[in-house]
Enzyme design. Structure first.
Site, PDB file in Angstrom:
ATOM      1  N   GLU B  16       0.838  -1.180   0.000  1.00  0.00           N
ATOM      2  CA  GLU B  16       0.000   0.000   0.000  1.00  0.00           C
ATOM      3  C   GLU B  16       0.877   1.234   0.000  1.00  0.00           C
ATOM      4  O   GLU B  16       0.604   2.224  -0.649  1.00  0.00           O
ATOM      5  CB  GLU B  16      -0.826  -0.034   1.281  1.00  0.00           C
ATOM      6  CG  GLU B  16      -2.049   0.807   1.249  1.00  0.00           C
ATOM      7  CD  GLU B  16      -2.786   0.633   2.556  1.00  0.00           C
ATOM      8  OE1 GLU B  16      -3.139   1.623   3.162  1.00  0.00           O
ATOM      9  OE2 GLU B  16      -2.956  -0.542   2.959  1.00  0.00           O
ATOM     10  N   THR B  19       2.012   2.114  -3.383  1.00  0.00           N
ATOM     11  CA  THR B  19       0.949   2.783  -4.117  1.00  0.00           C
ATOM     12  C   THR B  19       0.831   4.236  -3.678  1.00  0.00           C
ATOM     13  O   THR B  19       0.717   5.147  -4.485  1.00  0.00           O
ATOM     14  CB  THR B  19      -0.404   2.093  -3.836  1.00  0.00           C
ATOM     15  OG1 THR B  19      -0.170   0.711  -3.738  1.00  0.00           O
ATOM     16  CG2 THR B  19      -1.395   2.394  -4.918  1.00  0.00           C
ATOM     17  N   LYS B  20       0.881   4.411  -2.366  1.00  0.00           N
ATOM     18  CA  LYS B  20       0.748   5.770  -1.838  1.00  0.00           C
ATOM     19  C   LYS B  20       1.896   6.645  -2.298  1.00  0.00           C
ATOM     20  O   LYS B  20       1.708   7.785  -2.690  1.00  0.00           O
ATOM     21  CB  LYS B  20       0.695   5.740  -0.316  1.00  0.00           C
ATOM     22  CG  LYS B  20      -0.684   5.433   0.193  1.00  0.00           C
ATOM     23  CD  LYS B  20      -0.661   5.276   1.689  1.00  0.00           C
ATOM     24  CE  LYS B  20      -2.062   5.098   2.230  1.00  0.00           C
ATOM     25  NZ  LYS B  20      -2.035   4.802   3.652  1.00  0.00           N
ATOM     26  N   ILE B  21       3.065   6.083  -2.246  1.00  0.00           N
ATOM     27  CA  ILE B  21       4.231   6.824  -2.677  1.00  0.00           C
ATOM     28  C   ILE B  21       4.056   7.233  -4.125  1.00  0.00           C
ATOM     29  O   ILE B  21       4.343   8.345  -4.518  1.00  0.00           O
ATOM     30  CB  ILE B  21       5.495   5.940  -2.526  1.00  0.00           C
ATOM     31  CG1 ILE B  21       6.097   6.207  -1.175  1.00  0.00           C
ATOM     32  CG2 ILE B  21       6.513   6.236  -3.608  1.00  0.00           C
ATOM     33  CD1 ILE B  21       7.490   5.697  -1.054  1.00  0.00           C
ATOM     34  N   THR B  24       1.815  10.218  -4.321  1.00  0.00           N
ATOM     35  CA  THR B  24       2.257  11.479  -3.730  1.00  0.00           C
ATOM     36  C   THR B  24       3.599  11.915  -4.291  1.00  0.00           C
ATOM     37  O   THR B  24       4.033  13.027  -4.046  1.00  0.00           O
ATOM     38  CB  THR B  24       2.405  11.374  -2.196  1.00  0.00           C
ATOM     39  OG1 THR B  24       3.105  10.194  -1.912  1.00  0.00           O
ATOM     40  CG2 THR B  24       1.066  11.368  -1.522  1.00  0.00           C
TER      41      THR B  24
END
Lengths: 759, 633
Positions: B16, B19-21, B24
């Site tokens: 996750e 994905t977040k990285i 952002t």
């Protein structure tokens, strides 16, 4: 080892057990015995294993309740709970409802009763059978012959564990003062009895201490690869000229996860189960969400922005059709292998039990790898239609134990090659390797670091039971505090629902910190190393400093770096930090900011929008950063680099917004400083800024006065005068430190005004 | 799937996190492709291997476009939040915001999508006639305008774009050769770009007549440092070009920034950042599409919890968490569960050192974290880290640490292994310097070796053959992730792409991970034949020996058991066949009272007698009557 188990706890509840305190906390032997039994029952309850059963017998009760109650030999023995899966009520009973007797009961008879319970329950089935006896040995034991019981216990494979309060401890040399004759005799008798039964004999304090140490549950081995083979070559078409070995695969390491909590509805008193119902919402746009029925939905993947709905035919095509297999692709030398590629836990490959043929084959491979210093590269498909993986097989060869270890390796897609600046090789801008640099450790630092590493060695840092040094933090001796804590806490709350969370056992904090003895031993080295290295914590204001850089109209790259006008040392430093910065500005401490994309930098296109977003950030205080960046943007707009037109109109809008926020957010001083700085620099920028400042004056934008914001040093008069000064092209000197009396005089140079204002 | 936050496994967290990285730390790439006449001429480097489509000669422009298309495709697959744009310059026609000549913004920076890829492919394969739509022009115009046009698009992107890059693909090593003014304008413009964090990368192409001379002009623009390698000469080979472009596709991003404590009370504490360089990439989870609207829309699912008792919809505040314990539910609030996890300090706390050999192979649990010093929070972190790094390597030590990555994570113990920087023969870094941090198992995470891992060892002749096989099949270059593409991922995206682009589905696929069975047979087939033969003979030999052994053991063991048993325990009770005390025999001996209550009861139960008596005397009576009856019959 998930075999069936039957355990009987016998607790002596005779008068001496609960009348006499046995330690300095005021606890009685019964308190401690009950605590020990509680711990053991808690673990059993938590494991929720139906086949792990427990009975509790109290001896020394006023009443009698057991199968041989008619025989006087078995008087004052009460079976509190028959052999069954322990539940919470039993724990409650043991915890605070144990009977307290005023008579004495015969512990030996109690063991007979326990043995009887076990025999009846287990019949001839395979069980792990245990009897625990907790007593202080003060009650008389009938002097019957114990041979038959000993025999029965040995034959039944029952483990006897006698735990005595106040018994002699040869290990610590403990001996109770004024031990009664009865107790001494009983103690001797029980010790002999335990020996005869091949059982164990503990003192209560030692036993409790052991219990409070974390225990590792044994887990049933599961073959992850049933009935399959390890193959090398084309085993299907050329069985003779290929290698095919039947194997089984088991886990060697697997992260043990804490039990998961299930959701519980506060609205419900009775039933706490609340099934989740999934609803689907069509995203017309962010604002208009509509709930849609699940049957109108199809599985889909997105490819870029294209939605690709799938009919089942396509779905099958998306996945590979495979059969379970493990193939050796080739071998590599151990020195060519890098452990950082391993990305999974470790599995064990073994031939099936008592398969001689397979055993020889696996063993030959293990020995071959071991001798040749090689590992095998394999492709592994764990079951039909699973995706292929690549992995490594590594020999373990410690006869008589031999096996192969297996771990997964990355595909190209799994691995990201990254480049990081060298730690030892720093060049100046001419490519010359530097001998000295602030990022390079000196010889002194290195030597001291070596001393520190030697001093902090763990191989002999701990002390074993005999007082000899031993390895600290062995893998086998470190425990997952959370697993332990959840069990403890659940039992704690079950018994005491209204109490706050129980604190974590100190034992676990011990593995989270530097060992006190090591800390003491290395105090001097740590101090010296600290002195040498001079690490300085950058104050949280550091972000401001960065923003100041951007006030110069510069992002993270300073043009001066490229042009090389800075001091060499400084350049290198900047290059290094710049690289780190551009890599990521993000850290876990800003965890929350993952939720949405936070604006942390004001762009030139929509500065006001970006600025407002930063100001409105509730998760983090970005106000100062925003104000500083805004100043930078305004200046950039007003004094653009060649080829662009100054955008005074935009800059003016920005300034207005900035003023409003600065007044509200205690940043008046920054705003005032900025406006004055802009003025001060203006002569150098020829007339560009002056045009802008004129527009500022026309728009009636003044310095922020102390009437508007408490952190301003300027009175309303002064603030207004500054504006006037621009319009008149003649300036007033303000001396705020002269109380509220304002002397003023006309001067003709802006620089002087600046100097005065700054004083 | 229950989205209970306490069920999150670390692995999923890491996934996750990636994905977040990605969402952002977005990346925007603007291709600026030179369309001068020379870029349209087939280059001499084409070796005519028929790899390029339709056996076309290798035209640099087409390779460049194909590279852009490939990059779009990979972006869609790998990093769906990133933007790609394509700008053509030295075109006859123009299309751009500021109406500048010779610049044609083919695709402005935006999400790459299927249509864009299709268009690029059509352009690359000449289905779109380049000359008709764009045309080439060698007329001199300010190169600065190209950078301006890129800037216009890149500068307005949101702050979530952490990297903005212009990829210039050209064969012109000396633009504005005779116009110093335009030349310096172009250089100035690129420096402006640097100020707003726009990075320029150059992919140069050699002309058939002369190689690209980087120093003639571009060296002033491209910040050439060892690390970034912002200039790459591609010799016009599409494969190289794409690989080179994609190689630039993994700007490193840190996963955490934490204090590293070497001493008590924050003495000797410095800063580190952590990176994940290696993590298993999986196929994406499917989504749900709503089919009944005019346009297909994605649906987002939302879990609603309904109280089983009251049938009311539950708000987050109505939900607590429970553990079932001994038949009851023990309830906690979410806050309390978080509180339970707060164990130890956040960050990395060094506890001591051990020799490298203590880091056993079977301690691996998951991918390591790569850590590197961070000066941002502590000045002097780099020299401290460098000293630690160097001495750990020299002394062959690993550090043992307590690690807590974030507030909710469970503390772990980790082994830190220093990693040496390794360079290739050209001085380019292959392995970065730093420290690999491996989570160590807790005692609970270790499973014992099964008992039967005590194998029947193979005799040396068999092991000898295995050694020969290993020798013959050793891959000299070792293992590198580059060598294996994930066949399942490839299949997945190939098919998805075909469906999306309406292309025909691939019928077969080649699994690059499949073993090369023929080669293996060719090289070691004979050895296997020999091996298999010997296995057969060895097993029968061992089996024969074993039977003798078993016989011997049996004949020696049985008497020993009898004698020792009888000698040491003369008063032992007779034992019946099933191992229980033979009550019947005792009774015959007149020693029935020697049996315990339990024995007697067990015996009576066994022979089918219902036991009613409780006291021993009664039991004995009962036993007596039962047995008397038995023997009187």
């Amino acid at each position: 080892m998930a075999g069936k188990a039957a355990t009987v706890f016998i607790i002596d509840v005779g008068s001496t057990m609960w009348q006499k305190t046995v330690d300095n906390t005021g606890a009685t032997a019964l308190d401690l015995a009950s605590k020990a039994v509680q711990i053991m029952i808690e673990t059993k309850i938590f494991s929720e294993r139906k086949t792990d059963k427990t009975a509790v017998i109290a001896v020394g009760t006023d009443d009698t309740d057991n199968d041989f109650a008619d025989d006087i030999t078995y008087e004052h023995i009460t079976v509190i709970s028959e052999i069954e899966q322990p539940m919470l009520p039993l724990l409650r009973t043991v915890s605070n409802e144990l009977p307290r007797g005023n008579v004495s009961g015969d512990c030996f008879s109690a063991i007979e009763v326990a043995s009887d319970l076990i025999t009846k329950h287990c019949k001839h089935l395979k069980y792990i059978k245990k009897i625990y006896l907790f007593t202080d040995g003060e009650s008389k034991i009938g002097t019957r012959k114990n041979d038959s019981l000993v025999h029965e216990i040995r034959r039944g494979g029952i483990e006897i564990k006698i735990v005595g309060a106040g018994f002699d401890d040869p290990d610590t040399g403990f001996k109770e003062q004024d031990k009664s004759i009865i107790k001494a005799a009983n103690e001797e008798f029980l010790r002999k009895f335990a020996e005869d039964c091949d059982g164990d004999f503990f003192t209560l304090s030692y036993f409790l201490n052991q219990l409070e140490s974390p225990q590792v549950k044994s887990i049933r081995l599961v073959n992850l690869y049933k009935g399959k083979t390890l193959v090398m070559g084309d085993a299907e078409n050329y069985p003779d000229s290929s290698l095919s070995i039947p194997i089984e695969i088991y886990s060697r390491t697997t992260i043990a996860r804490p039990k998961t909590a299930s959701k519980w509805s506060v609205l419900s008193e009775v039933s706490s189960i609340d099934p989740a119902i999934k609803t689907h919402e069509k995203q017309a746009d962010e604002a208009n969400r509509v709930e849609v029925p699940a049957e109108d939905l199809e599985k889909a993947y997105t490819f870029g922005r294209t939605i690709v709905p799938l009919i089942s035919y396509d779905q099958d095509l998306l996945h590979l059709t495979t059969t379970a297999s493990m193939d050796i692709l080739g071998f590599i030398r151990t020195e060519d292998f890098r452990r950082e590629y391993i990305l999974s836990n470790v599995l064990v490959i073994l031939p099936p039990q008592s398969d001689l043929d397979a055993s020889l084959r696996v063993s030959a491979l293990i020995q071959g790898l071991y001798v040749k210093n090689a590992y095998g590269l394999v492709r592994y498909i764990s079951r039909a239609n699973a995706d292929p993986k690549v992995g490594i097989i590594v020999p373990y060869f410690k006869p008589p134990r031999e096996c192969l270890y297996f771990a997964k390796l990355p595909f190209k897609e799994d691995y990201r090659a990254c480049v990081f600046p060298s730690l030892s090789n720093i060049k100046d801008k001419n490519g010359k390797i530097l001998e000295q640099h602030k990022n390079l450790p000196t010889k002194e630092m290195l030597d001291k670091m070596g001393e520190y590493i030697a001093g902090m060695d763990l191989m002999e840092a701990a002390v074993d039971e005999d007082g000899n040094p031993k390895e600290h933090l062995k893998v086998k001796e470190t425990f997952n505090p959370l697993l332990y804590r959840i069990t403890k806490e659940t039992a704690h709350r079950a018994l005491r629902p209204n109490e706050p969370l129980a604190p974590l056992n100190e034992r676990f904090l011990y593995q989270t910190k530097i060992l006190p003895s090591l800390e003491e031993k290395n105090r001097k080295v740590v101090g010296e190393l600290n002195e040498l290295l001079q690490i300085k914590k950058v104050p949280p204001k550091a972000k401001r400093r960065r923003a100041e850089v951007s006030r110069k109209g510069v992002g993270e790259i300073d043009v001066e770096d490229i042009l090389g006008s800075k001091d060499e040392d400084e350049v290198m430093e900047d290059v290094v930090t710049k690289k780190l910065k551009s890599a990521s500005d993000w850290s876990f401490e800003h965890d929350v900011s993952l939720e949405d994309v936070d604006v942390r930098k004001i762009g030139i296109v929509d500065p006001i929008g970006d600025f407002n977003k930063m100001i409105e950030n509730h998760k983090e205080d970005l106000v100062t950063m925003a104000v500083e960046q805004m100043c930078g943007i305004i200046k950039k707009l007003v004094t653009p680099s060649n080829g662009e037109k100054a955008d005074n109109e935009k800059a003016l809008q920005c300034l207005k917004t900035l003023r409003g926020v600065a007044t509200r957010e205690n940043e008046a001083q920054k705003f005032n400083d900025f406006l004055r700085e802009l003025y001060k620099e203006s002569p150098k920028e020829q007339s560009k800024t002056m045009d802008f400042l004129g527009a500022v004056a026309n728009a009636n934008i003044t310095l922020i006065s102390s009437d508007e914001a408490s952190d301003s040093n300027f009175s309303k008069y002064e603030a207004d005068q500054f504006l006037h000064a621009i319009n008149d092209m003649s300036f007033v000197i303000l001396e705020p430190e002269d109380g509220r009396e304002h002397k003023s005089k006309k001067i003709s140079s802006g620089d002087d005004l600046w100097d005065e204002l700054m004083s | 799937m229950d989205n209970n936050e306490f069920e999150e496994e670390e692995y999923e967290e890491a996934q996750e996190f990636v994905t977040k990285i990605n969402s952002t730390n977005r990346d925007a790439v603007f291709f600026a492709i030179d369309c001068s006449e020379s870029m349209l001429k087939p280059d001499s480097f084409d070796i005519g291997n028929g790899e390029s489509e339709n056996n076309d000669p290798n035209i640099p422009l087409r390779s460049a476009i194909r590279a852009a298309s490939e990059v779009c495709l990979r972006k869609i697959i790998d990093r769906s939040q990133d933007y790609v744009g394509v700008l053509l310059y030295h075109t006859r026609k123009h299309k751009n915001k500021s109406d500048t000549n010779h610049i044609y913004v083919f695709h402005d920076v935006d999400f790459p999508d299927v249509n864009r890829i299709r268009e690029l492919n059509e352009l690359a394969s000449a289905e779109i006639d380049f000359n008709e739509h764009f045309g080439s022009s060698d007329e001199e115009f300010p190169l600065a305008n190209v950078f301006m046009a890129c800037r216009d698009s890149l500068a307005q992107l949101s702050a979530s774009f952490k990297t903005k890059r212009i990829f210039v693909i050209t064969d012109q090593d000396q633009p504005h050769k005779n116009n110093p003014f335009l030349r310096s304008a172009a250089i100035t413009r690129t420096h402006d770009l640097a100020e707003i964090d726009i990075e320029i990368n150059l992919f140069s192409i050699n002309r058939p007549d002369k190689p690209f001379n980087f120093n003639a002009f571009w060296s002033e623009i491209i910040c050439q440092d060892d690390l970034k390698k912002n200039h790459i000469n591609t010799s016009g080979d599409i494969e190289v070009l794409v690989e080179r472009v994609m190689a630039k596709e993994s700007p490193r991003r840190s996963m955490f920034s934490l204090p590293f404590r070497m001493g008590p009370n924050d003495v000797l504490t410095f800063g580190v950042k952590g990176y994940v360089l290696c993590i298993e990439r999986r196929k994406p989870l499917h989504q749900w599409a709503y089919m009944k609207a005019e346009e297909i829309k994605l649906a987002s699912s939302q879990a609603t919890y309904i109280c089983a008792d009251t049938a009311q919809r539950l708000l987050t505040s109505d939900i607590k968490y429970s553990y079932s314990f001994g038949g009851e539910k023990i309830v906690y609030t979410a806050d309390e569960l978080h509180e339970l996890r707060k164990i130890g300090e956040m960050g990395i706390t060094l506890l001591g050192f051990k020799p490298y050999s203590r880091f056993k192979f079977h301690y691996h649990l998951e991918h390591p974290y790569f850590i590197y010093p961070d000066e941002e929070k502590y000045e002097g972190s780099t020299r401290t880290f460098a000293a630690l790094h160097q001495k750990m390597l020299e002394m062959e030590k690993i550090a043992i640490c307590q690690v807590r990555l974030r507030k909710t994570s469970v503390p772990r113990i980790a082994a830190l292994v220093a990693q040496k920087e390794e360079l290739d023969e050209y001085g380019a870094q292959i392995h970065p310097p730093g420290i690999q941090m491996y989570y160590l198992p807790y005692a609970e995470d270790l499973r014992p070796l099964p008992e039967w891992s005590e194998l029947t060892s193979a005799p040396s002749d068999l092991a000898q053959i295995a050694e020969e096989v290993i020798n013959t099949l050793t891959i000299k270059s070792g293992f590198s992730p580059e060598k294996f593409k994930n066949p399942a991922l490839k299949r997945f995206y190939d098919v998805l792409q075909c469906i999306a682009l309406d292309k025909e589905l691939p019928e077969t696929y080649t699994d690059t991970t499949a073993p090369k069975v023929n080669a293996i047979r060719k090289r070691v087939g004979k050895k296997f034949i020999e091996f298999n033969k010997r296995i057969l003979s060895t097993t029968s030999e061992i089996k024969a020996n074993r039977q003798d052994l078993v016989y011997e053991v049996k004949s020696t063991r049985t008497p020993r058991k009898a004698t020792t048993g009888a000698a040491s325990r003369p008063k032992a009770k007779p034992v019946s066949e099933d191992g229980s005390v033979d009550v019947e025999a005792l009774w015959k001996d007149g020693r029935a009272e020697k049996a315990t209550i339990v024995d007697i009861k067990a015996y009576l139960t066994k022979i089918g007698h219902t036991v009613t008596a409780k006291r021993k005397a009664e039991l004995l009576e009962e036993l007596d009557s039962v047995l008397k009856q038995k023997y009187s019959d």
